[in-house]
Design a protein around this motif. Structure first.
Motif, PDB file in Angstrom:
ATOM      1  N   ALA A  24       0.830  -1.203   0.000  1.00  0.00           N
ATOM      2  CA  ALA A  24       0.000   0.000   0.000  1.00  0.00           C
ATOM      3  C   ALA A  24       0.865   1.254   0.000  1.00  0.00           C
ATOM      4  N   PRO A  25       0.360   2.347  -0.546  1.00  0.00           N
ATOM      5  CA  PRO A  25       1.104   3.611  -0.501  1.00  0.00           C
ATOM      6  C   PRO A  25       1.184   4.156   0.921  1.00  0.00           C
ATOM      7  N   ARG A  26       2.269   4.856   1.187  1.00  0.00           N
ATOM      8  CA  ARG A  26       2.377   5.548   2.473  1.00  0.00           C
ATOM      9  C   ARG A  26       1.523   6.811   2.452  1.00  0.00           C
ATOM     10  N   ALA A  27       1.090   7.221   3.631  1.00  0.00           N
ATOM     11  CA  ALA A  27       0.226   8.399   3.731  1.00  0.00           C
ATOM     12  C   ALA A  27       0.568   9.184   4.980  1.00  0.00           C
ATOM     13  N   GLU A  28       0.277  10.477   4.933  1.00  0.00           N
ATOM     14  CA  GLU A  28       0.466  11.322   6.115  1.00  0.00           C
ATOM     15  C   GLU A  28      -0.726  12.248   6.280  1.00  0.00           C
ATOM     16  N   VAL A  29      -1.158  12.415   7.518  1.00  0.00           N
ATOM     17  CA  VAL A  29      -2.273  13.305   7.831  1.00  0.00           C
ATOM     18  C   VAL A  29      -1.738  14.722   7.950  1.00  0.00           C
ATOM     19  N   LEU A  30      -2.216  15.603   7.101  1.00  0.00           N
ATOM     20  CA  LEU A  30      -1.806  17.011   7.144  1.00  0.00           C
ATOM     21  C   LEU A  30      -2.748  17.847   7.998  1.00  0.00           C
ATOM     22  N   ILE A  38      -5.390  14.449   3.885  1.00  0.00           N
ATOM     23  CA  ILE A  38      -4.387  13.396   3.955  1.00  0.00           C
ATOM     24  C   ILE A  38      -3.695  13.321   2.606  1.00  0.00           C
ATOM     25  N   ARG A  39      -2.364  13.354   2.623  1.00  0.00           N
ATOM     26  CA  ARG A  39      -1.590  13.162   1.399  1.00  0.00           C
ATOM     27  C   ARG A  39      -1.113  11.720   1.335  1.00  0.00           C
TER      28      ARG A  39
END
Length: 285
Positions: free
Chosen positions: A37-43, A103-104
Motif C-alpha cells: 500500500a502507498p504511504r500516507a500522512e495526515v496534514l 491526507i496526502r
C-alpha cells in the motif's frame, strides 16, 4: 425518466456468490497485481460531526484543478465536511488545503487505496457518521447529495450499478449511512490497508466489483439507477439522458480518454449550463 435511458430507479443489489472460475481468476489477478500500500500522512485531521464527504483526488503536482475546486465548493454549500485524500508529490496547494481534513498519499494505488486511508481515518477520529465517498473521475455534483441520503432505503447506496463481472456498485461515488469502525472492518476484504493495486483492471476486478457483495453482509445495498439490461453501462450509454433524469455527475472520461465516442461539444455545453469551469487540462488528467 429521460427517453432512451435504460434504467431502473432505487433497486436493491443482488448479492450473487462468485463461482469457482471467477474466484480462481481473481486469485490469479491478485498474485500479479497486488503490491504494498502507498504511504500516507495526515496534514489536517478530521474532527466534528458529519455528514462527511471523503473526496479522493489524483494530482501529482499538488495543484487543484477547476473541477476539484467546483466539487469542493458544492460539497461545502450542501453542508458536508470534506476529508480530502490527495495523491501527490510534495504538498497540496492552498485550494486543496482548504478542506476540513487533508491526507496526502503516495501516487501508487488507485482510488480504493485512498478510500481505505480516508475511511480508516474517519472511523478513528469521528466515529459514527454518514459518509459520501467519491473520486475525481466525475465532474459534479450537480444535485444536492443530502436529498439522496434522505431518500435512500439502503445502508450503502451507489449512484449506478453494473452487471459486469458480478452485480456491483460503480465505485466513483457511493453513500454509506451510519458508517463506523465495525462497518469499516466489515469492508476490509476490499478496503485494504497493507496492500493496494496500481493497475485499473486489478482494482476493478478485486475491489470495485466485490464492494457491494461484501457490504451486503452488514446491511442492505442498492443503487439509485440500475441498468434494465446487463449490456448497459449507464454512465457511458446515455450520459446526457442520465443527467436529465437527475443524476448528479458526468464522467470525466466522456470528454477525456473516451471522447471519440461522444459529442464533446454537447458534453461541454452540459457542463457550461451547470456553471462548471471548462478547463481542458482536467479532461486528460
Amino acid at each position: 425518466m429521460a427517453a432512451g435511458l435504460h434504467a431502473i430507479p432505487w433497486m436493491a443489489l443482488p448479492a450473487v456468490p462468485p463461482g469457482t472460475k471467477l474466484s480462481a481468476t481473481r486469485a490469479h489477478v491478485a498474485a500479479r497485481r497486488v503490491r504494498l500500500a502507498p504511504r500516507a500522512e495526515v496534514l489536517a485531521p478530521a474532527n466534528g460531526a458529519g455528514p462527511w464527504a471523503l473526496y479522493f483526488a489524483f494530482a501529482p503536482d499538488g495543484r487543484a484543478l477547476g473541477q476539484h475546486r467546483f466539487t469542493m465548493t458544492r460539497l461545502r454549500e450542501q453542508g458536508f465536511r470534506i476529508l480530502l485524500v490527495v495523491a501527490c508529490n510534495g504538498l497540496p496547494d492552498a485550494n486543496f488545503m482548504s478542506a476540513d481534513a487533508v491526507i496526502r498519499k503516495e501516487l501508487n494505488g488507485f482510488d480504493f487505496s485512498g478510500y481505505a486511508i480516508g475511511l480508516d481515518h474517519l472511523a478513528d477520529t469521528v466515529g459514527r457518521t454518514d459518509v459520501l465517498v467519491l473520486n475525481d473521475s466525475v465532474f459534479g455534483p450537480f444535485a444536492d447529495m443530502r436529498t439522496f441520503f434522505a431518500r435512500t432505503p439502503f445502508r450503502m447506496t451507489g449512484f449506478t450499478a453494473s452487471y459486469a463481472v458480478e452485480p456491483h456498485l460503480q465505485s466513483y461515488a457511493f453513500l454509506i449511512r451510519d458508517f463506523d469502525r465495525a462497518y469499516m472492518e466489515g469492508l476490509r476484504p476490499v478496503m485494504w490497508r497493507r496492500f493496494a493495486c496500481s493497475h485499473h483492471g486489478g482494482v476493478a476486478f478485486l475491489q470495485e466489483t466485490r464492494l457491494g457483495r461484501i457490504a451486503a453482509r452488514m446491511g442492505s445495498v442498492g443503487s439509485v439507477w440500475t441498468p434494465s439490461d446487463p449490456i448497459y453501462d449507464l454512465t457511458m450509454s446515455d450520459p446526457l439522458g442520465l443527467l436529465a433524469a437527475g443524476y448528479p455527475f458526468l464522467k470525466r472520461s466522456v470528454i477525456g480518454k473516451f471522447s471519440d465516442g461522444f459529442d464533446s461539444d454537447a458534453m461541454i455545453a452540459a457542463l457550461t449550463a451547470r456553471d462548471h469551469p471548462i478547463e481542458r487540462t482536467s479532461y486528460a488528467a
